[in-house]
Scaffold this motif. Structure first.
Motif, PDB file in Angstrom:
ATOM      1  N   PRO A 125       0.810  -1.226   0.000  1.00  0.00           N
ATOM      2  CA  PRO A 125       0.000   0.000   0.000  1.00  0.00           C
ATOM      3  C   PRO A 125       0.840   1.271   0.000  1.00  0.00           C
ATOM      4  CG  PRO A 125       0.049  -0.927   2.201  1.00  0.00           C
ATOM      5  CD  PRO A 125       0.780  -1.901   1.314  1.00  0.00           C
ATOM      6  N   THR A 126       2.155   1.106   0.117  1.00  0.00           N
ATOM      7  CA  THR A 126       3.021   2.287   0.174  1.00  0.00           C
ATOM      8  C   THR A 126       4.109   2.215  -0.894  1.00  0.00           C
ATOM      9  OG1 THR A 126       4.452   1.237   1.817  1.00  0.00           O
ATOM     10  CG2 THR A 126       2.667   2.635   2.644  1.00  0.00           C
ATOM     11  N   LEU A 127       4.582   3.382  -1.290  1.00  0.00           N
ATOM     12  CA  LEU A 127       5.702   3.501  -2.204  1.00  0.00           C
ATOM     13  C   LEU A 127       7.007   3.293  -1.436  1.00  0.00           C
ATOM     14  CD1 LEU A 127       4.435   6.755  -3.945  1.00  0.00           C
ATOM     15  CD2 LEU A 127       4.311   4.445  -4.911  1.00  0.00           C
ATOM     16  N   LYS A 186       4.067   8.466   1.154  1.00  0.00           N
ATOM     17  CA  LYS A 186       4.350   7.133   0.633  1.00  0.00           C
ATOM     18  C   LYS A 186       3.051   6.395   0.318  1.00  0.00           C
ATOM     19  CE  LYS A 186       8.797   6.159   2.913  1.00  0.00           C
ATOM     20  NZ  LYS A 186       9.475   5.206   3.830  1.00  0.00           N
ATOM     21  N   SER A 187       1.968   6.821   0.931  1.00  0.00           N
ATOM     22  CA  SER A 187       0.688   6.135   0.776  1.00  0.00           C
ATOM     23  C   SER A 187       0.144   6.278  -0.647  1.00  0.00           C
ATOM     24  CB  SER A 187      -0.335   6.701   1.768  1.00  0.00           C
ATOM     25  OG  SER A 187      -1.637   6.260   1.458  1.00  0.00           O
ATOM     26  N   LYS A 188      -0.107   5.137  -1.286  1.00  0.00           N
ATOM     27  CA  LYS A 188      -0.690   5.153  -2.621  1.00  0.00           C
ATOM     28  C   LYS A 188      -2.128   5.656  -2.579  1.00  0.00           C
ATOM     29  CE  LYS A 188       2.152   1.269  -4.219  1.00  0.00           C
ATOM     30  NZ  LYS A 188       2.137  -0.148  -4.694  1.00  0.00           N
ATOM     31  N   ARG A 224      -3.568   8.916  -4.549  1.00  0.00           N
ATOM     32  CA  ARG A 224      -4.691   8.778  -5.479  1.00  0.00           C
ATOM     33  C   ARG A 224      -5.823   9.744  -5.144  1.00  0.00           C
ATOM     34  NH1 ARG A 224      -5.709   3.848  -4.654  1.00  0.00           N
ATOM     35  NH2 ARG A 224      -7.678   3.913  -3.526  1.00  0.00           N
ATOM     36  N   LYS A 225      -6.100   9.923  -3.847  1.00  0.00           N
ATOM     37  CA  LYS A 225      -7.166  10.835  -3.447  1.00  0.00           C
ATOM     38  C   LYS A 225      -6.806  12.285  -3.769  1.00  0.00           C
ATOM     39  CE  LYS A 225      -9.551   8.120   0.072  1.00  0.00           C
ATOM     40  NZ  LYS A 225     -10.884   8.283  -0.523  1.00  0.00           N
TER      41      LYS A 225
END
Length: 293
Positions: A20-22, A232-234, A238-239
């Motif tokens: 879920p993270t980069l 880092k959160s995908k 996106r939001k």
């Protein structure tokens, strides 16, 4: 006769779910750095026509507009404060903010910071509910008097006592900030249309705009666990991208912010995101004042 014995194929291991993270953050943040705090504390307007930058917050009901004002006050006053009343009950009850109010933040010296926040009723689906787009347009031009009680049923008219016929440069809005929640699945189409109209009106007036994304930690377990994962959160990226594409606000003018909501003590990571947003607001406001007023 020869017999060949084949070994059974090894069991296929399940494919692990994507992370879920980069691996690395896509936007750099100086966590815990005191530079933004000192910048905001030392900020002074150089234009003698106005004494403060006026920041107007707008967005859907329950997005966290009033909570953001309180969070900024918390950071600068170094304790939990409540200049803007908030509501912790269900947002279906409608906007808790009813009046057009200006919120100042007091310095340790007893003076006030040279920027103010204006809070107003939230946007709601359909007509006859929430703040009217016409009233936000009038507020941006400085025509709404302090303390005017917003009426979802009818817009402010020139004959109302809450109408300011001769706004000064200080009455005008210098920065428009869209506050939107990151834990919503999507933006209501009716509310989105109102937000677009408000944005276009601000563009016609030349008012700089940015957006803050609140409550993303409620939607993203990675940031709830560690706020430093925000870039880092995908999911958060996106939001932010969705908000940018739907409203037309460039991605570099959209900032994720966690408001103080359940904390009773200050948190350096929360402060870092809030101060980053405030610094951009006052810089954009000063640029507008210097170029337009």
């Amino acid at each position: 006769m020869f017999y060949f014995v084949t070994s059974p194929a090894p069991p296929r291991l399940p494919t692990p779910p994507p992370s879920p993270t980069l691996k690395t953050p896509w936007r750099q943040v100086s966590w815990g750095n005191q530079a933004d705090l000192q910048y905001v504390k030392n900020f002074q307007l150089q234009n003698d026509q106005v004494t403060h930058v006026r920041v107007l917050l707008y967005g859907p009901v329950g997005a966290g507009k009033s909570s953001f004002i309180n969070s900024v006050s918390n950071v600068l006053r170094r304790r939990i404060t409540c200049p803007a009343l908030t509501n912790a009950t269900n947002e279906e009850e409608g906007s808790f903010t009813k009046k057009y109010e200006t919120h100042n933040i007091k310095k340790d010296t007893g003076q006030f910071y040279p920027f103010v926040f204006n809070d107003l009723m939230g946007l709601e689906e359909g007509s006859g509910r929430g703040v009217r787009v016409e009233d936000i347009k009038l507020a941006m031009m400085g025509h709404v008097k302090e303390g005017y009680k917003l009426n979802p049923a009818s817009p402010l008219s020139t004959s109302d006592s809450g109408y300011n016929p001769s706004p000064s440069p200080e009455d005008r809005v210098h920065v428009l900030v869209c506050v939107h929640t990151g834990n919503a699945t999507e933006i209501n189409s009716s509310v989105l249309q109102k937000m677009k109209i408000i944005r276009e009106a601000a563009s016609d007036l030349g008012i700089p705009q940015l957006a803050v994304l609140t409550k993303f930690d409620e939607a993203c377990p990675e940031t709830d666990k560690d706020l430093k994962n925000v870039y880092k959160s995908k999911l958060v990226k996106r939001k932010m991208g969705d908000l940018s594409s739907k409203l037309g606000i460039p991605l570099n003018f959209i900032l994720p912010v966690k408001n103080y909501s359940e904390e009773t003590e200050l948190n350096d990571d929360v402060d870092t995101l809030i101060l980053s947003a405030v610094r951009m607001m006052i810089d954009l406001g000063e640029d507008f004042i210097d170029s337009k007023l």
